[in-house]
Design a protein around this motif. Structure first.
Motif, PDB file in Angstrom:
ATOM      1  N   PRO A 428       0.821  -1.230   0.000  1.00 26.76           N
ATOM      2  CA  PRO A 428       0.000   0.000   0.000  1.00 26.76           C
ATOM      3  C   PRO A 428       0.847   1.269   0.000  1.00 26.76           C
ATOM      4  O   PRO A 428       0.476   2.265  -0.634  1.00 26.76           O
ATOM      5  CB  PRO A 428      -0.811  -0.116   1.303  1.00 26.76           C
ATOM      6  CG  PRO A 428      -0.829  -1.566   1.620  1.00 26.76           C
ATOM      7  CD  PRO A 428       0.487  -2.089   1.160  1.00 26.76           C
ATOM      8  N   LYS A 429       1.989   1.249   0.688  1.00 26.59           N
ATOM      9  CA  LYS A 429       2.871   2.419   0.727  1.00 26.59           C
ATOM     10  C   LYS A 429       3.467   2.688  -0.653  1.00 26.59           C
ATOM     11  O   LYS A 429       3.573   3.830  -1.085  1.00 26.59           O
ATOM     12  CB  LYS A 429       3.985   2.205   1.756  1.00 26.59           C
ATOM     13  CG  LYS A 429       3.470   2.072   3.186  1.00 26.59           C
ATOM     14  CD  LYS A 429       4.611   1.799   4.158  1.00 26.59           C
ATOM     15  CE  LYS A 429       4.088   1.628   5.582  1.00 26.59           C
ATOM     16  NZ  LYS A 429       5.182   1.322   6.540  1.00 26.59           N
ATOM     17  N   SER A 431       2.133   1.740  -3.504  1.00 26.95           N
ATOM     18  CA  SER A 431       1.020   2.179  -4.350  1.00 26.95           C
ATOM     19  C   SER A 431       0.707   3.660  -4.117  1.00 26.95           C
ATOM     20  O   SER A 431       0.457   4.415  -5.063  1.00 26.95           O
ATOM     21  CB  SER A 431      -0.216   1.326  -4.054  1.00 26.95           C
ATOM     22  OG  SER A 431      -1.324   1.775  -4.784  1.00 26.95           O
ATOM     23  N   LYS A 432       0.750   4.083  -2.853  1.00 27.19           N
ATOM     24  CA  LYS A 432       0.477   5.477  -2.517  1.00 27.19           C
ATOM     25  C   LYS A 432       1.519   6.409  -3.127  1.00 27.19           C
ATOM     26  O   LYS A 432       1.192   7.477  -3.662  1.00 27.19           O
ATOM     27  CB  LYS A 432       0.439   5.626  -1.000  1.00 27.19           C
ATOM     28  CG  LYS A 432       0.029   7.012  -0.538  1.00 27.19           C
ATOM     29  CD  LYS A 432      -0.057   7.058   0.986  1.00 27.19           C
ATOM     30  CE  LYS A 432      -0.462   8.463   1.455  1.00 27.19           C
ATOM     31  NZ  LYS A 432      -0.564   8.529   2.933  1.00 27.19           N
ATOM     32  N   ARG A 433       2.793   6.003  -3.073  1.00 25.47           N
ATOM     33  CA  ARG A 433       3.862   6.825  -3.638  1.00 25.47           C
ATOM     34  C   ARG A 433       3.721   6.941  -5.149  1.00 25.47           C
ATOM     35  O   ARG A 433       3.946   8.016  -5.735  1.00 25.47           O
ATOM     36  CB  ARG A 433       5.214   6.228  -3.290  1.00 25.47           C
ATOM     37  CG  ARG A 433       5.610   6.416  -1.823  1.00 25.47           C
ATOM     38  CD  ARG A 433       7.001   5.885  -1.568  1.00 25.47           C
ATOM     39  NE  ARG A 433       7.392   6.069  -0.182  1.00 25.47           N
ATOM     40  CZ  ARG A 433       8.570   5.698   0.317  1.00 25.47           C
ATOM     41  NH1 ARG A 433       9.473   5.137  -0.492  1.00 25.47           N
ATOM     42  NH2 ARG A 433       8.849   5.895   1.587  1.00 25.47           N
ATOM     43  N   LYS A 435       0.935   6.746  -6.885  1.00 23.27           N
ATOM     44  CA  LYS A 435      -0.199   7.638  -7.168  1.00 23.27           C
ATOM     45  C   LYS A 435       0.195   9.103  -6.977  1.00 23.27           C
ATOM     46  O   LYS A 435      -0.197   9.980  -7.758  1.00 23.27           O
ATOM     47  CB  LYS A 435      -1.376   7.288  -6.256  1.00 23.27           C
ATOM     48  CG  LYS A 435      -2.066   5.985  -6.624  1.00 23.27           C
ATOM     49  CD  LYS A 435      -3.228   5.694  -5.682  1.00 23.27           C
ATOM     50  CE  LYS A 435      -3.920   4.396  -6.074  1.00 23.27           C
ATOM     51  NZ  LYS A 435      -5.038   4.064  -5.153  1.00 23.27           N
ATOM     52  N   MET A 436       0.976   9.345  -5.909  1.00 19.67           N
ATOM     53  CA  MET A 436       1.404  10.740  -5.657  1.00 19.67           C
ATOM     54  C   MET A 436       2.283  11.249  -6.788  1.00 19.67           C
ATOM     55  O   MET A 436       2.162  12.394  -7.223  1.00 19.67           O
ATOM     56  CB  MET A 436       2.166  10.802  -4.321  1.00 19.67           C
ATOM     57  CG  MET A 436       1.276  10.659  -3.091  1.00 19.67           C
ATOM     58  SD  MET A 436       2.211  10.715  -1.536  1.00 19.67           S
ATOM     59  CE  MET A 436       2.854  12.374  -1.605  1.00 19.67           C
ATOM     60  N   ARG A 437       3.150  10.397  -7.329  1.00 20.62           N
ATOM     61  CA  ARG A 437       4.020  10.811  -8.429  1.00 20.62           C
ATOM     62  C   ARG A 437       3.210  11.065  -9.698  1.00 20.62           C
ATOM     63  O   ARG A 437       3.474  12.013 -10.443  1.00 20.62           O
ATOM     64  CB  ARG A 437       5.079   9.753  -8.683  1.00 20.62           C
ATOM     65  CG  ARG A 437       6.156   9.698  -7.601  1.00 20.62           C
ATOM     66  CD  ARG A 437       7.272   8.770  -7.996  1.00 20.62           C
ATOM     67  NE  ARG A 437       8.335   8.773  -6.986  1.00 20.62           N
ATOM     68  CZ  ARG A 437       9.460   8.082  -7.107  1.00 20.62           C
ATOM     69  NH1 ARG A 437       9.668   7.333  -8.192  1.00 20.62           N
ATOM     70  NH2 ARG A 437      10.381   8.140  -6.140  1.00 20.62           N
TER      71      ARG A 437
END
Length: 443
Positions: A428-429, A431-433, A435-437
């Motif tokens: 999940p971490k 995946s979150k990074r 998405k942020m990029r």
């Protein structure tokens, strides 16, 4: 008073003591006490003409138990001091993971374990001609496994089944019922062990399922998680299914291996149990003979072992592949007690590895760390501490038979679980990074 009755009284008193200490019946103290109480009582019922235990055997057994008990007791003042500090509580349900993530792991582990079991059966059928021929050749296959195994069988895939079975116990505890997907790793484990024509793996697998269930029910009760009540009808059905699988699989192995139930050294009462489905002469021997082997080993005192050779056997096997040590066989030297058996409880192996110091230190460490992590897992619901605790308690529950750390599957199972929980936590971490990029680039 007959010694079996004396041992029963002492065992019950110790179990009640464990209940008083831990506030529940099943705990690190009782999980050590119960198997040892049973094996000692069964041995002294003398349904077979066992020789009496030598004094050295009693000394080692008692010292091992006292060391374990001291390790357990010394944790309680430490825990009380630690409770003064704030404890970080995680989401306890499924150790912070979702049920779908748990189901996914169980499915993957079960599917890989099942593929390994099927591949094993295909090798056997190619060698012998079919399922019926394989079953008839059970003794030949068992002898081949003891002598070095089948070269075409993919090694170690069964540890996926062990890992899946452990997670099944945890999932039943959190959900309060058995799910359809939970059967997959259990079936995979049984098929693999029937192909091996062995019973120790079945016992280990169901012990891990049981331990996972106990630990996670303790977490559920500690956090008083709503909606996690036991579905009595479903659990009763689950117990019936699991008992049926255990009894049918072990009976299949016993029948096709041609395990004799007509021991000349058995009593009339034991001989009358030959047709019994559960307590047969061979099962009685399996539940009593290991301390007889321990006694013979100590009496003859003619074995030599390198430092930690039994306890850390997988490490020695790896070293042997790189020619850093001599190749060591998996199966121990058998003793006639008055039938041939080669397993002599974990005390035989730690005594051979470390001498009397091992009998004092290793049970102490087991008692200390199993109790310490028992309370830490309940407080933090950490998946990594859960894996450590299940490993420790598996050693404890299997201690009446063997030092389970000598089995590479045990090491690989716990390594797989630690890595899998780590991946579930990291994904999940990541995946979150990502998405942020992506959104950052878009803006």
């Amino acid at each position: 008073m007959h010694i079996s009755l004396f041992l029963l009284v002492i065992g019950i008193c110790l179990i009640i003591t464990g209940r008083f200490l831990f506030k529940q019946w099943l705990n690190p103290f009782s999980l050590y006490t119960i198997p040892w109480m049973i094996i000692l009582i069964m041995f002294h019922l003398k349904f077979m003409l066992f020789d009496d235990l030598v004094t050295e055997a009693w000394v080692v057994i008692i010292l091992g138990f006292i060391s374990y008990a001291i390790g357990v007791l010394i944790v309680f003042p430490i825990i009380k001091l630690g409770n003064r500090l704030p404890v970080k509580h995680l989401n306890p349900s499924f150790f912070g993971f979702s049920d779908n993530q748990f189901k996914l792991l169980i499915f993957i582990f079960g599917a890989i374990g099942l593929l390994g079991a099927i591949q094993h059966w295909m090798v056997l059928m190619r060698m012998f001609g079919g399922v019926q021929e394989v079953l008839i050749a059970a003794n030949i296959i068992y002898a081949m496994r003891v002598e070095g195994g089948l070269p075409d069988v993919l090694p170690y895939l069964s540890f996926f089944s062990f890992a899946g079975t452990l997670l099944v116990g945890a999932r039943i505890a959190f959900r309060g019922k058995l799910g359809f997907i939970d059967i997959l790793p259990i079936i995979a484990l049984i098929l693999k062990e029937i192909a091996n024509f062995g019973r120790a793996g079945i016992l280990q697998g169901f012990s891990e399922l049981f331990i996972g269930f106990i630990i996670c029910r303790t977490i559920v009760k500690y956090y008083n998680i709503e909606g996690q009540k036991i579905n009595v009808k479903n659990i009763a059905l689950a117990v019936l299914i699991l008992l049926t699988l255990v009894i049918s699989s072990t009976s299949t192995v016993r029948f096709f291996r041609g395990t004799t139930e007509n021991y000349k050294q058995s009593s009339r009462e034991l001989g009358a149990m030959r047709s019994n489905l559960i307590l047969t002469p061979s099962i009685y021997l399996y539940a009593s003979g290991h301390i007889g082997v321990l006694s013979k080993y100590l009496a003859q005192n003619n074995e030599t072992a390198s430092f930690g050779e039994n306890t850390f056997l997988p490490v020695y096997h790896v070293l042997a592949k790189f020619h850093f040590s001599n190749k060591t066989g998996f199966y121990q030297k058998p003793y006639f007690i008055p039938v041939w058996i080669n397993t002599g409880t974990y005390l035989r192996e730690i005594h051979a590895d470390f001498g009397i110091a091992g009998v004092l230190i290793i049970p102490f460490l087991l008692g200390f760390f199993s109790t310490y992590y028992w309370f830490k897992v309940r407080q933090t619901a950490s998946p990594y501490q859960f894996v450590i605790l299940t490993g420790l308690l598996t050693i404890v529950t299997m201690s009446f038979l063997v030092m389970i750390t000598r089995d590479a599957n045990f090491i690989l199972t716990n390594t797989l679980l630690l890595c899998s929980f780590g991946i579930l936590e990291i994904l999940p971490k990541i995946s979150k990074r990502i998405k942020m990029r992506i959104f950052g680039d878009a803006t």
